[in-house]
Design a protein around this motif. Structure first.
Motif, PDB file in Angstrom:
ATOM      1  N   ALA A 108      49.851  41.212  30.041  1.00  0.00           N
ATOM      2  CA  ALA A 108      50.084  42.620  30.397  1.00  0.00           C
ATOM      3  C   ALA A 108      50.921  42.762  31.664  1.00  0.00           C
ATOM      4  CB  ALA A 108      48.743  43.339  30.562  1.00  0.00           C
ATOM      5  N   PHE A 109      50.724  41.849  32.611  1.00  0.00           N
ATOM      6  CA  PHE A 109      51.335  42.024  33.926  1.00  0.00           C
ATOM      7  C   PHE A 109      52.432  40.997  34.232  1.00  0.00           C
ATOM      8  CE2 PHE A 109      46.825  43.573  34.851  1.00  0.00           C
ATOM      9  CZ  PHE A 109      47.137  44.875  34.485  1.00  0.00           C
ATOM     10  N   GLY A 110      52.828  40.214  33.223  1.00  0.00           N
ATOM     11  CA  GLY A 110      53.929  39.281  33.414  1.00  0.00           C
ATOM     12  C   GLY A 110      53.612  38.141  34.359  1.00  0.00           C
ATOM     13  N   VAL A 111      52.420  37.561  34.204  1.00  0.00           N
ATOM     14  CA  VAL A 111      51.974  36.462  35.061  1.00  0.00           C
ATOM     15  C   VAL A 111      51.905  35.185  34.231  1.00  0.00           C
ATOM     16  CG1 VAL A 111      50.110  35.616  36.544  1.00  0.00           C
ATOM     17  CG2 VAL A 111      50.631  38.073  36.471  1.00  0.00           C
ATOM     18  N   GLY A 273      42.253  40.130  45.886  1.00  0.00           N
ATOM     19  CA  GLY A 273      42.588  40.989  44.749  1.00  0.00           C
ATOM     20  C   GLY A 273      41.545  42.052  44.483  1.00  0.00           C
ATOM     21  N   HIS A 274      40.272  41.662  44.553  1.00  0.00           N
ATOM     22  CA  HIS A 274      39.212  42.638  44.243  1.00  0.00           C
ATOM     23  C   HIS A 274      37.909  42.159  44.851  1.00  0.00           C
ATOM     24  CE1 HIS A 274      36.654  40.836  40.809  1.00  0.00           C
ATOM     25  NE2 HIS A 274      37.350  39.837  41.316  1.00  0.00           N
ATOM     26  N   GLY A 305      40.364  39.338  38.324  1.00  0.00           N
ATOM     27  CA  GLY A 305      40.494  40.343  39.373  1.00  0.00           C
ATOM     28  C   GLY A 305      41.761  40.162  40.184  1.00  0.00           C
ATOM     29  N   ALA A 306      42.125  38.904  40.434  1.00  0.00           N
ATOM     30  CA  ALA A 306      43.356  38.637  41.182  1.00  0.00           C
ATOM     31  C   ALA A 306      44.575  39.094  40.392  1.00  0.00           C
ATOM     32  CB  ALA A 306      43.452  37.140  41.492  1.00  0.00           C
ATOM     33  N   PRO A 311      50.015  44.098  39.793  1.00  0.00           N
ATOM     34  CA  PRO A 311      50.880  45.284  39.747  1.00  0.00           C
ATOM     35  C   PRO A 311      51.031  45.987  41.091  1.00  0.00           C
ATOM     36  CG  PRO A 311      49.479  45.248  37.815  1.00  0.00           C
ATOM     37  CD  PRO A 311      48.999  44.144  38.712  1.00  0.00           C
ATOM     38  N   LEU A 312      50.031  45.906  41.954  1.00  0.00           N
ATOM     39  CA  LEU A 312      50.162  46.494  43.286  1.00  0.00           C
ATOM     40  C   LEU A 312      51.182  45.729  44.122  1.00  0.00           C
ATOM     41  CD1 LEU A 312      46.423  47.283  44.098  1.00  0.00           C
ATOM     42  CD2 LEU A 312      48.200  48.864  43.337  1.00  0.00           C
TER      43      LEU A 312
END
Length: 335
Positions: A108-111, A273-274, A305-306, A311-312
């Motif tokens: 989803a986030f391109g990691v 991250g969280h 969580g990381a 995205p941030l």
């Protein structure tokens, strides 16, 4: 690579600092952007953080990577987890097949995701009875993290998999920061009742046996696991490679805490991250002086969580360089 824990102690005393020139360029640009100062909150701060620890301006977030380390723990045989030890290996296979939560979040986030299992057929020793690892074992695991290839990475999200590793994390936190076993020990994978009582007892016994045995690296050796040691090594590898780190939950932060107990600046290149819903994590975050980017009730581990915070970081880079300055846009500065 290191040969002994003393080698790592020396390395921790000579870690490179931030690139203050790049940080100052970012800090100077931020107030010129077309928005009220501070209006983007921590997104603004992240741009300067990334510039400082990537050693460049502008900062970039085109190639974030995540890595999950997996290890097995001897205390799992004592009934401290809701799942049996073989689940560690099964989940590693699931990561490789692309079926776990971390796989979906990375997509989803391109990691880019990497997974390393460490000697799963040989769990650490039960730390309530003896040290979890001897020095050769912990050094070998540390070197796995220290040897990570981080070429081209913009950030490193660290995660773990290991049945019973919340038990290890709780014991480490108790040994480092004191309190009671009940303060640090939570449900982990879902234990309650007598199983939770057993978990608390094992944590208390382990910390009592080893808490005064040495510094943070000794605590890691005696109470941790191979995946925690690899995470600690990965944190240092990233520092040396000028790659900012995004920490995950309770287990990752317990490994990080062992480094900070030796060198106060060891985590300066890390962002949290969280904060998870595991009770001990919030307490540990406070002890470490970290401020989570997210607080959304996650408690899965495996770097979820990381990665969810990536995205941030991307938003920080995009806003920092994509926005026009007041001069460029012909907008009157509020000053």
């Amino acid at each position: 690579m290191i040969q002994t824990l003393d080698d790592l102690r020396v390395l921790l005393g000579t870690l490179p600092g931030p690139d203050t020139v790049c940080r100052d360029i970012a800090l100077a640009r931020e107030p010129q952007l077309t928005k009220p100062r501070g209006a983007l909150g921590r997104i603004e701060q992240l741009a300067a953080f990334l510039s400082a620890w990537q050693g460049r301006h502008p900062p970039a977030m085109q190639a974030p990577v995540a890595h999950v380390f997996a290890g097995n723990h001897g205390v799992a045989a004592l009934g401290v987890s809701a799942f049996p030890p073989e689940v560690t290996l099964q989940m590693v296979a699931n990561y490789r097949k692309g079926g776990a939560a971390i796989n979906q979040l990375c997509r989803a986030f391109g990691v880019r995701l990497g997974v390393t299992e460490i000697d799963l057929d040989h769990p650490t020793k039960p730390f309530n009875q003896e040290p979890a690892m001897d020095e050769a074992e912990v050094v070998a695991a540390l070197n796995i993290g220290l040897g990570m290839d981080l070429a081209g990475a913009d950030c490193l999200c660290l995660g773990e998999m290991g049945i019973a590793n919340t038990t290890a994390a709780a014991a480490i936190a108790l040994a480092l920061y004191g309190g009671t076993a009940e303060d640090w020990t939570g449900p982990g994978s879902g234990v309650s009742g007598s199983a939770l009582d057993t978990k608390i007892k094992v944590v208390a016994e382990g910390a009592a046996r080893h808490a005064k045995a040495g510094d943070g690296l000794e605590i890691l050796r005696r109470l941790g696991g191979r995946e925690l040691a690899a995470i600690a090594g990965g944190i240092i590898a990233a520092r040396l490679a000028r790659v900012p780190v995004v920490l995950d939950g309770f287990i990752v932060c317990s490994a990080a805490a062992c480094l900070k107990a030796v060198a106060a600046d060891a985590l300066d290149h890390c962002v949290l991250g969280h904060v998870s819903r595991e009770p001990g994590h919030r307490r540990l975050v406070k002890a470490l002086g970290l401020d989570p980017l997210l607080d959304i009730g996650m408690a899965l581990g495996e770097a979820t969580g990381a990665v969810t915070a990536v995205p941030l970081l991307k938003a920080a880079c995009q806003c920092h360089m994509g926005m026009s300055t007041f001069a460029e846009a012909g907008v009157t500065d509020h000053d």
